[in-house]
Write a protein that holds these residues in place. Structure first.
Motif: not given
Length: 293
Positions: A248-253, A191-194, A258-260
Protein backbone atom coordinates in the motif's frame (compact mmCIF):
# COMPACT_ATOMS: atom_id res chain seq x y z
CA UNK A 1 -49.88 19.69 -18.36
CA UNK A 2 -48.34 16.39 -19.45
CA UNK A 3 -44.89 17.88 -19.47
CA UNK A 4 -45.35 19.46 -16.07
CA UNK A 5 -46.67 16.23 -14.61
CA UNK A 6 -43.78 14.30 -16.04
CA UNK A 7 -41.37 16.85 -14.62
CA UNK A 8 -43.08 16.64 -11.24
CA UNK A 9 -43.07 12.87 -11.22
CA UNK A 10 -39.59 12.44 -12.60
CA UNK A 11 -37.82 12.82 -9.22
CA UNK A 12 -40.14 10.21 -7.72
CA UNK A 13 -39.51 7.83 -10.62
CA UNK A 14 -35.76 8.25 -10.58
CA UNK A 15 -35.16 8.73 -6.87
CA UNK A 16 -34.95 5.00 -6.27
CA UNK A 17 -32.98 4.19 -9.42
CA UNK A 18 -29.53 5.34 -8.30
CA UNK A 19 -29.82 3.34 -5.09
CA UNK A 20 -31.03 0.28 -7.02
CA UNK A 21 -28.31 0.76 -9.60
CA UNK A 22 -25.77 1.20 -6.81
CA UNK A 23 -26.92 -1.99 -5.12
CA UNK A 24 -26.80 -3.84 -8.43
CA UNK A 25 -23.33 -2.60 -9.30
CA UNK A 26 -22.07 -3.34 -5.78
CA UNK A 27 -23.44 -6.89 -6.02
CA UNK A 28 -21.91 -7.30 -9.47
CA UNK A 29 -18.53 -6.12 -8.19
CA UNK A 30 -18.77 -8.48 -5.22
CA UNK A 31 -19.65 -11.45 -7.44
CA UNK A 32 -16.84 -10.58 -9.85
CA UNK A 33 -14.42 -10.44 -6.95
CA UNK A 34 -15.64 -13.77 -5.56
CA UNK A 35 -15.55 -15.61 -8.89
CA UNK A 36 -12.12 -14.32 -9.93
CA UNK A 37 -10.79 -15.03 -6.43
CA UNK A 38 -12.11 -18.60 -6.50
CA UNK A 39 -10.57 -19.23 -9.92
CA UNK A 40 -7.19 -17.98 -8.72
CA UNK A 41 -7.33 -19.95 -5.47
CA UNK A 42 -8.46 -23.05 -7.37
CA UNK A 43 -5.48 -22.83 -9.72
CA UNK A 44 -3.16 -22.22 -6.79
CA UNK A 45 -4.41 -25.17 -4.75
CA UNK A 46 -4.45 -27.41 -7.84
CA UNK A 47 -0.77 -26.70 -8.44
CA UNK A 48 0.05 -27.32 -4.78
CA UNK A 49 -1.72 -30.67 -4.89
CA UNK A 50 0.03 -31.48 -8.16
CA UNK A 51 3.43 -31.50 -6.51
CA UNK A 52 6.56 -29.44 -6.05
CA UNK A 53 7.26 -28.98 -9.77
CA UNK A 54 3.79 -27.62 -10.58
CA UNK A 55 4.03 -25.39 -7.50
CA UNK A 56 7.39 -24.00 -8.65
CA UNK A 57 6.12 -23.33 -12.18
CA UNK A 58 3.00 -21.61 -10.86
CA UNK A 59 4.99 -19.46 -8.44
CA UNK A 60 7.49 -18.58 -11.20
CA UNK A 61 4.62 -17.24 -13.33
CA UNK A 62 3.11 -15.38 -10.36
CA UNK A 63 6.50 -13.89 -9.46
CA UNK A 64 7.10 -12.76 -13.05
CA UNK A 65 3.76 -10.96 -13.14
CA UNK A 66 4.20 -9.44 -9.67
CA UNK A 67 7.68 -8.17 -10.58
CA UNK A 68 6.37 -6.75 -13.86
CA UNK A 69 3.67 -4.83 -11.98
CA UNK A 70 6.26 -3.56 -9.51
CA UNK A 71 8.45 -2.30 -12.34
CA UNK A 72 5.46 -0.60 -13.96
CA UNK A 73 4.82 1.27 -10.73
CA UNK A 74 8.47 2.27 -10.45
CA UNK A 75 8.39 3.72 -13.96
CA UNK A 76 5.59 5.99 -12.82
CA UNK A 77 8.02 7.26 -10.20
CA UNK A 78 10.66 8.07 -12.78
CA UNK A 79 12.80 4.97 -12.24
CA UNK A 80 14.15 2.92 -15.16
CA UNK A 81 14.55 -0.71 -14.03
CA UNK A 82 16.32 -3.29 -16.15
CA UNK A 83 13.19 -5.36 -16.77
CA UNK A 84 14.81 -8.31 -18.61
CA UNK A 85 17.27 -8.95 -15.78
CA UNK A 86 14.69 -8.43 -13.04
CA UNK A 87 11.91 -10.50 -14.59
CA UNK A 88 14.19 -13.44 -15.40
CA UNK A 89 15.47 -13.42 -11.81
CA UNK A 90 11.94 -13.18 -10.40
CA UNK A 91 10.90 -16.31 -12.29
CA UNK A 92 14.19 -18.07 -11.59
CA UNK A 93 14.00 -17.84 -7.79
CA UNK A 94 10.99 -20.19 -7.34
CA UNK A 95 12.49 -22.63 -9.86
CA UNK A 96 15.84 -22.51 -8.03
CA UNK A 97 14.00 -23.52 -4.85
CA UNK A 98 13.45 -26.94 -6.43
CA UNK A 99 17.12 -27.79 -5.84
CA UNK A 100 19.45 -27.53 -2.90
CA UNK A 101 19.55 -24.31 -0.90
CA UNK A 102 22.71 -23.12 -2.63
CA UNK A 103 20.76 -22.76 -5.91
CA UNK A 104 18.81 -19.89 -4.37
CA UNK A 105 22.05 -18.33 -3.16
CA UNK A 106 23.56 -18.75 -6.62
CA UNK A 107 20.51 -17.13 -8.24
CA UNK A 108 20.75 -14.19 -5.83
CA UNK A 109 24.48 -13.84 -6.52
CA UNK A 110 23.91 -13.86 -10.30
CA UNK A 111 21.21 -11.20 -9.96
CA UNK A 112 23.41 -8.83 -7.96
CA UNK A 113 26.40 -9.46 -10.22
CA UNK A 114 24.39 -8.91 -13.42
CA UNK A 115 22.78 -5.72 -12.15
CA UNK A 116 26.17 -4.49 -10.91
CA UNK A 117 27.74 -5.04 -14.32
CA UNK A 118 24.79 -3.32 -15.97
CA UNK A 119 25.43 -0.33 -13.72
CA UNK A 120 29.13 -0.30 -14.58
CA UNK A 121 28.66 -0.44 -18.35
CA UNK A 122 25.56 1.83 -18.60
CA UNK A 123 26.58 5.46 -18.04
CA UNK A 124 22.96 6.64 -17.95
CA UNK A 125 21.99 4.15 -15.28
CA UNK A 126 21.34 5.69 -11.86
CA UNK A 127 21.73 4.02 -8.50
CA UNK A 128 17.96 4.35 -8.01
CA UNK A 129 17.48 2.26 -11.18
CA UNK A 130 19.80 -0.36 -9.73
CA UNK A 131 17.89 -0.34 -6.46
CA UNK A 132 14.48 -0.99 -7.98
CA UNK A 133 15.91 -3.59 -10.35
CA UNK A 134 17.24 -5.51 -7.36
CA UNK A 135 14.20 -4.98 -5.15
CA UNK A 136 11.67 -6.13 -7.76
CA UNK A 137 12.74 -9.80 -8.05
CA UNK A 138 13.84 -10.08 -4.41
CA UNK A 139 10.56 -8.61 -3.15
CA UNK A 140 8.55 -10.96 -5.38
CA UNK A 141 10.33 -14.09 -6.63
CA UNK A 142 12.81 -14.59 -3.81
CA UNK A 143 10.21 -14.10 -1.09
CA UNK A 144 7.57 -16.22 -2.86
CA UNK A 145 10.06 -19.07 -3.36
CA UNK A 146 9.27 -19.91 0.28
CA UNK A 147 5.98 -21.41 -0.98
CA UNK A 148 7.99 -23.89 -3.06
CA UNK A 149 10.29 -24.65 -0.12
CA UNK A 150 7.26 -25.28 2.09
CA UNK A 151 5.73 -27.62 -0.47
CA UNK A 152 9.02 -29.51 -0.82
CA UNK A 153 9.64 -29.80 2.94
CA UNK A 154 7.21 -32.68 3.52
CA UNK A 155 6.52 -35.18 0.72
CA UNK A 156 3.09 -36.25 -0.43
CA UNK A 157 -0.32 -35.11 0.72
CA UNK A 158 0.80 -33.79 4.15
CA UNK A 159 3.17 -31.37 2.42
CA UNK A 160 0.40 -30.17 0.14
CA UNK A 161 -1.96 -29.82 3.09
CA UNK A 162 0.56 -27.82 5.10
CA UNK A 163 1.25 -25.42 2.21
CA UNK A 164 -2.44 -25.00 1.43
CA UNK A 165 -3.04 -24.35 5.13
CA UNK A 166 -0.35 -21.66 5.30
CA UNK A 167 -1.75 -19.90 2.23
CA UNK A 168 -5.33 -20.37 3.45
CA UNK A 169 -4.48 -18.82 6.82
CA UNK A 170 -3.49 -15.63 4.98
CA UNK A 171 -6.52 -15.70 2.68
CA UNK A 172 -8.88 -16.29 5.60
CA UNK A 173 -7.09 -13.61 7.61
CA UNK A 174 -7.71 -11.11 4.80
CA UNK A 175 -11.37 -12.13 4.59
CA UNK A 176 -11.95 -11.95 8.35
CA UNK A 177 -10.20 -8.58 8.51
CA UNK A 178 -12.45 -7.23 5.77
CA UNK A 179 -15.65 -8.62 7.27
CA UNK A 180 -14.93 -7.50 10.82
CA UNK A 181 -13.52 -4.15 9.74
CA UNK A 182 -16.48 -3.36 7.49
CA UNK A 183 -18.96 -4.19 10.25
CA UNK A 184 -17.45 -2.80 13.43
CA UNK A 185 -14.22 -1.11 12.36
CA UNK A 186 -13.92 2.27 14.09
CA UNK A 187 -10.27 2.78 14.99
CA UNK A 188 -7.95 3.27 12.02
CA UNK A 189 -4.82 1.16 11.85
CA UNK A 190 -2.61 3.26 9.54
CA UNK A 191 -4.91 5.92 8.08
CA UNK A 192 -2.24 7.74 6.06
CA UNK A 193 -1.25 4.58 4.19
CA UNK A 194 -4.38 2.39 4.18
CA UNK A 195 -7.41 4.40 5.36
CA UNK A 196 -9.84 1.45 5.25
CA UNK A 197 -7.89 -0.79 7.63
CA UNK A 198 -8.95 -0.79 11.27
CA UNK A 199 -7.66 -2.29 14.49
CA UNK A 200 -10.89 -4.25 14.78
CA UNK A 201 -10.26 -5.77 11.36
CA UNK A 202 -6.64 -6.42 12.30
CA UNK A 203 -7.65 -8.57 15.29
CA UNK A 204 -10.42 -10.21 13.27
CA UNK A 205 -7.79 -11.24 10.73
CA UNK A 206 -5.63 -12.75 13.45
CA UNK A 207 -8.61 -14.79 14.66
CA UNK A 208 -9.20 -16.15 11.15
CA UNK A 209 -5.55 -17.14 10.77
CA UNK A 210 -5.46 -18.84 14.17
CA UNK A 211 -8.56 -20.90 13.29
CA UNK A 212 -6.85 -22.27 10.17
CA UNK A 213 -3.65 -23.09 12.07
CA UNK A 214 -5.67 -24.88 14.75
CA UNK A 215 -7.27 -26.96 11.99
CA UNK A 216 -3.79 -27.87 10.75
CA UNK A 217 -2.90 -28.94 14.29
CA UNK A 218 -6.11 -30.97 14.59
CA UNK A 219 -5.30 -33.03 11.48
CA UNK A 220 -2.53 -34.78 13.41
CA UNK A 221 -0.23 -34.84 10.38
CA UNK A 222 2.34 -32.49 11.88
CA UNK A 223 4.58 -32.45 14.96
CA UNK A 224 3.14 -29.27 16.33
CA UNK A 225 1.72 -28.36 19.74
CA UNK A 226 -1.51 -26.41 19.97
CA UNK A 227 0.17 -23.37 21.54
CA UNK A 228 2.69 -23.29 18.70
CA UNK A 229 -0.09 -23.48 16.13
CA UNK A 230 -1.76 -20.48 17.79
CA UNK A 231 1.56 -18.61 17.86
CA UNK A 232 2.11 -19.31 14.15
CA UNK A 233 -1.41 -18.14 13.37
CA UNK A 234 -0.84 -14.84 15.15
CA UNK A 235 2.64 -14.11 13.78
CA UNK A 236 1.85 -15.12 10.20
CA UNK A 237 -1.28 -12.95 10.19
CA UNK A 238 0.62 -9.95 11.55
CA UNK A 239 3.38 -10.31 8.94
CA UNK A 240 0.73 -10.69 6.27
CA UNK A 241 -0.67 -7.32 7.33
CA UNK A 242 2.84 -5.84 7.15
CA UNK A 243 3.12 -7.15 3.59
CA UNK A 244 -0.20 -5.54 2.72
CA UNK A 245 0.87 -2.22 4.23
CA UNK A 246 4.24 -2.27 2.46
CA UNK A 247 2.55 -2.68 -0.91
CA UNK A 248 0.00 0.00 0.00
CA UNK A 249 2.87 2.36 0.78
CA UNK A 250 4.45 1.62 -2.59
CA UNK A 251 1.18 2.30 -4.42
CA UNK A 252 0.52 5.48 -2.49
CA UNK A 253 4.07 6.65 -3.20
CA UNK A 254 3.57 6.37 -6.97
CA UNK A 255 -0.08 7.46 -6.97
CA UNK A 256 -1.93 4.32 -8.08
CA UNK A 257 -4.89 2.50 -6.53
CA UNK A 258 -3.98 -0.99 -7.75
CA UNK A 259 -0.78 -2.57 -9.00
CA UNK A 260 -2.59 -3.79 -12.12
CA UNK A 261 -5.88 -5.00 -13.58
CA UNK A 262 -5.17 -8.68 -14.17
CA UNK A 263 -7.60 -10.12 -11.61
CA UNK A 264 -11.10 -8.57 -11.84
CA UNK A 265 -12.27 -7.22 -8.50
CA UNK A 266 -8.84 -7.63 -6.92
CA UNK A 267 -6.54 -5.49 -9.04
CA UNK A 268 -3.15 -6.85 -9.99
CA UNK A 269 -1.30 -10.04 -9.12
CA UNK A 270 0.80 -8.12 -6.60
CA UNK A 271 -2.37 -6.87 -4.90
CA UNK A 272 -3.53 -10.47 -4.59
CA UNK A 273 -0.26 -11.74 -3.11
CA UNK A 274 1.04 -8.84 -1.02
CA UNK A 275 0.28 -10.59 2.28
CA UNK A 276 1.58 -13.95 1.01
CA UNK A 277 4.96 -12.41 0.15
CA UNK A 278 5.77 -11.88 3.83
CA UNK A 279 3.38 -14.38 5.40
CA UNK A 280 4.65 -17.49 3.62
CA UNK A 281 8.32 -16.96 4.41
CA UNK A 282 7.39 -16.18 8.02
CA UNK A 283 5.49 -19.46 8.23
CA UNK A 284 8.42 -21.36 6.71
CA UNK A 285 10.86 -19.93 9.26
CA UNK A 286 8.51 -20.61 12.18
CA UNK A 287 7.94 -24.19 11.05
CA UNK A 288 11.71 -24.75 10.77
CA UNK A 289 12.34 -23.23 14.21
CA UNK A 290 9.56 -25.34 15.72
CA UNK A 291 10.90 -28.53 14.16
CA UNK A 292 7.73 -29.12 12.16
CA UNK A 293 9.59 -29.29 8.84
Amino acid sequence: MESSEHQTNRPEQTSGQPAEAGKGSALARFMTRVVSGLIYVGLFIGCLLGGTLSTAIFMAVVSWICCSEFFDMMRRDGKVPNAPLGLVAAALFPLAALGDSYFLSAALFLLVLSVGLWYVYSPRCRISDVSVTLMGPIYTGYMLSSVVLLRDAIPGFPGALLTVGVCASLWVSDSFAYLVGSKIGRHKLVPKISPHKSWEGFFGGILGSVIVWCILFATGFFRMDLWYAVLCGVVVSVLGVFGDLIESRIKRGVGVKDSGTLIPGHGGMLDRNDSLIFGAITAQLLLIIGGVI
